[in-house]
Enzyme design. Structure first.
Site, PDB file in Angstrom:
ATOM      1  N   TYR A  54       0.838  -1.196   0.000  1.00 36.26           N
ATOM      2  CA  TYR A  54       0.000   0.000   0.000  1.00 36.26           C
ATOM      3  C   TYR A  54       0.880   1.256   0.000  1.00 36.26           C
ATOM      4  O   TYR A  54       1.745   1.422   0.861  1.00 36.26           O
ATOM      5  CB  TYR A  54      -0.916   0.040   1.226  1.00 36.26           C
ATOM      6  CG  TYR A  54      -2.002  -1.019   1.259  1.00 36.26           C
ATOM      7  CD1 TYR A  54      -2.294  -1.807   0.142  1.00 36.26           C
ATOM      8  CD2 TYR A  54      -2.752  -1.225   2.409  1.00 36.26           C
ATOM      9  CE1 TYR A  54      -3.296  -2.766   0.180  1.00 36.26           C
ATOM     10  CE2 TYR A  54      -3.758  -2.168   2.459  1.00 36.26           C
ATOM     11  CZ  TYR A  54      -4.022  -2.944   1.343  1.00 36.26           C
ATOM     12  OH  TYR A  54      -5.013  -3.900   1.394  1.00 36.26           O
ATOM     13  N   SER A 205     -13.911  -3.629   1.184  1.00 36.80           N
ATOM     14  CA  SER A 205     -14.901  -2.959   0.335  1.00 36.80           C
ATOM     15  C   SER A 205     -16.345  -3.275   0.726  1.00 36.80           C
ATOM     16  O   SER A 205     -17.187  -3.533  -0.126  1.00 36.80           O
ATOM     17  CB  SER A 205     -14.687  -3.329  -1.142  1.00 36.80           C
ATOM     18  OG  SER A 205     -15.390  -2.447  -1.997  1.00 36.80           O
ATOM     19  N   PRO A 206     -16.689  -3.236   2.020  1.00 34.22           N
ATOM     20  CA  PRO A 206     -18.084  -3.482   2.412  1.00 34.22           C
ATOM     21  C   PRO A 206     -19.040  -2.402   1.914  1.00 34.22           C
ATOM     22  O   PRO A 206     -20.248  -2.633   1.842  1.00 34.22           O
ATOM     23  CB  PRO A 206     -18.010  -3.496   3.945  1.00 34.22           C
ATOM     24  CG  PRO A 206     -16.824  -2.644   4.267  1.00 34.22           C
ATOM     25  CD  PRO A 206     -15.838  -2.924   3.175  1.00 34.22           C
ATOM     26  N   LYS A 215     -23.250   8.491  -2.037  1.00 34.34           N
ATOM     27  CA  LYS A 215     -22.628   9.749  -2.494  1.00 34.34           C
ATOM     28  C   LYS A 215     -22.541   9.854  -4.016  1.00 34.34           C
ATOM     29  O   LYS A 215     -22.349  10.935  -4.550  1.00 34.34           O
ATOM     30  CB  LYS A 215     -21.236   9.897  -1.886  1.00 34.34           C
ATOM     31  CG  LYS A 215     -20.197   8.955  -2.430  1.00 34.34           C
ATOM     32  CD  LYS A 215     -18.775   9.317  -1.979  1.00 34.34           C
ATOM     33  CE  LYS A 215     -18.584   9.089  -0.510  1.00 34.34           C
ATOM     34  NZ  LYS A 215     -17.161   9.267  -0.106  1.00 34.34           N
ATOM     35  N   GLN A 290     -15.994  10.229   9.733  1.00 32.51           N
ATOM     36  CA  GLN A 290     -16.511   9.076   9.003  1.00 32.51           C
ATOM     37  C   GLN A 290     -16.394   7.809   9.843  1.00 32.51           C
ATOM     38  O   GLN A 290     -17.272   6.945   9.815  1.00 32.51           O
ATOM     39  CB  GLN A 290     -15.733   8.898   7.697  1.00 32.51           C
ATOM     40  CG  GLN A 290     -15.933  10.020   6.687  1.00 32.51           C
ATOM     41  CD  GLN A 290     -14.980   9.898   5.512  1.00 32.51           C
ATOM     42  OE1 GLN A 290     -13.830   9.481   5.656  1.00 32.51           O
ATOM     43  NE2 GLN A 290     -15.448  10.260   4.329  1.00 32.51           N
TER      44      GLN A 290
END
Length: 332
Positions: A54, A205-206, A215, A290
């Site tokens: 990453y 990626s839920p 959004k 968030q």
């Protein structure tokens, strides 16, 4: 926050994990990373997921810095190995050479003596599986990892790895697949096999990379600053979610969430956690607020009627084909 066991191990993980793919070391700076990690800790998140690849190893370094001063035993740190971390032929894959060198690099960047879970980020078709699992077993025996896991492996690959791990008396406890309301390819084969083998899912990626937050609207461009508008790799990986039909149906979930009295993102995370084979769902927030919102999904039970309504809205676009497990670039 609620907590679940990871596979057949004795280790608990938080139902919501904080991951830093596409954020730490690329999308947000170190100060923001520290704020997000602190917000996660404040919300009861104890599980943190990263990978050596990453942001070209910067994400691990950012997480290590952000966790400085945190009692090590109070958190579970997960990382992964497979994708390139350098220009050399041996700077990638799951050879013994790379695994042994990669774990030391990860520990150095994470500023810790061990990780709680060391995962094979993808299957390596160029290295004998026996070599890979033996190397992982040696990492565990050296005290550099407590458990081992895999990510986006097929059901046959998982079964073969589990058999070898059992022979070597090491705990293969997890699989990390993509899983959400729209992408359910692990349900038919991988989850039943995992239940049998004592393996649980660590879901990435839920929120379908933000599409299940509401959004993104059909007929409109991606919002400024969103993953869909970014150039850091997310735009390509989420292309399948940006079609008109997908976005239209995702918007139809908004009133369903409102009827349940929760935001759509919370509904999507809670949906994933209804599956008992899921131990934790990874969120990738770039703002502290968030994280606080997403953790509301922990411990939230959804009624059967609501789950049925979700399926009725999404059924035409749900992907269930088990042959589409990741479509990994390493796969022949």
């Amino acid at each position: 926050m609620e907590y679940r066991k990871l596979g057949r191990s004795g280790m608990y993980v938080s139902e919501i994990a904080y991951g830093n793919w596409l954020t730490h070391g690329s999308q947000i700076g170190d100060d923001s990373a520290r704020q997000c990690v602190q917000a996660a800790l404040d919300a009861g998140i104890t599980t943190f997921d990263t990978a050596d690849a990453y942001a070209e190893t910067r994400a691990e370094a950012a997480l290590g810095s952000a966790l400085t001063g945190v009692r090590r035993e109070s958190v579970e740190i997960f990382t992964k190995v497979y994708f390139p971390t350098g220009p050399g032929k041996n700077d990638r894959g799951l050879s013994r050479k790379h695994i042994m060198e990669a774990i030391d690099g990860s520990l150095r960047r994470l500023k810790t003596d061990y990780v709680d879970l060391y995962q094979a980020h993808r299957f390596d078709y160029e290295t004998p599986l026996e070599e890979t699992i033996q190397a992982f077993a040696d990492v565990v025996r050296a005290g550099k990892a407590h458990y081992i896991g895999v990510s986006e492996w097929t059901v046959d690959e998982i079964r073969s790895a589990a058999a070898l791990a059992k022979e070597l008396n090491v705990g293969l406890v997890s699989n990390q697949p993509q899983y959400n309301m729209l992408w359910r390819v692990v349900e038919r084969e991988i989850i039943p096999a995992s239940e049998e083998l004592g393996i649980s899912q660590i879901v990435w990626s839920p929120l379908a990379q933000g599409v299940l937050t509401g959004k993104y609207s059909p007929g409109k461009g991606a919002p400024a600053g969103s993953r869909g508008a970014g150039e850091n790799g997310a735009k390509d990986t989420m292309a399948k979610w940006l079609g008109e039909d997908v976005l239209t149906r995702a918007q139809r979930l908004q009133p369903v969430a409102e009827s349940a009295g929760i935001p759509l993102a919370t509904l999507a995370l809670a949906w994933v956690l209804q599956n008992p084979n899921v131990s934790t769902a990874i969120i990738g927030a770039s703002k502290p607020e968030q994280i606080k919102e997403n953790t509301k999904a922990a411990g939230l039970a959804l009624e059967d009627a609501l789950l049925k309504e979700i399926d009725e809205i999404l059924e035409p676009i749900i992907e269930r084909d088990p042959g589409k497990v990741d479509l990994c670039p390493s796969r022949p």
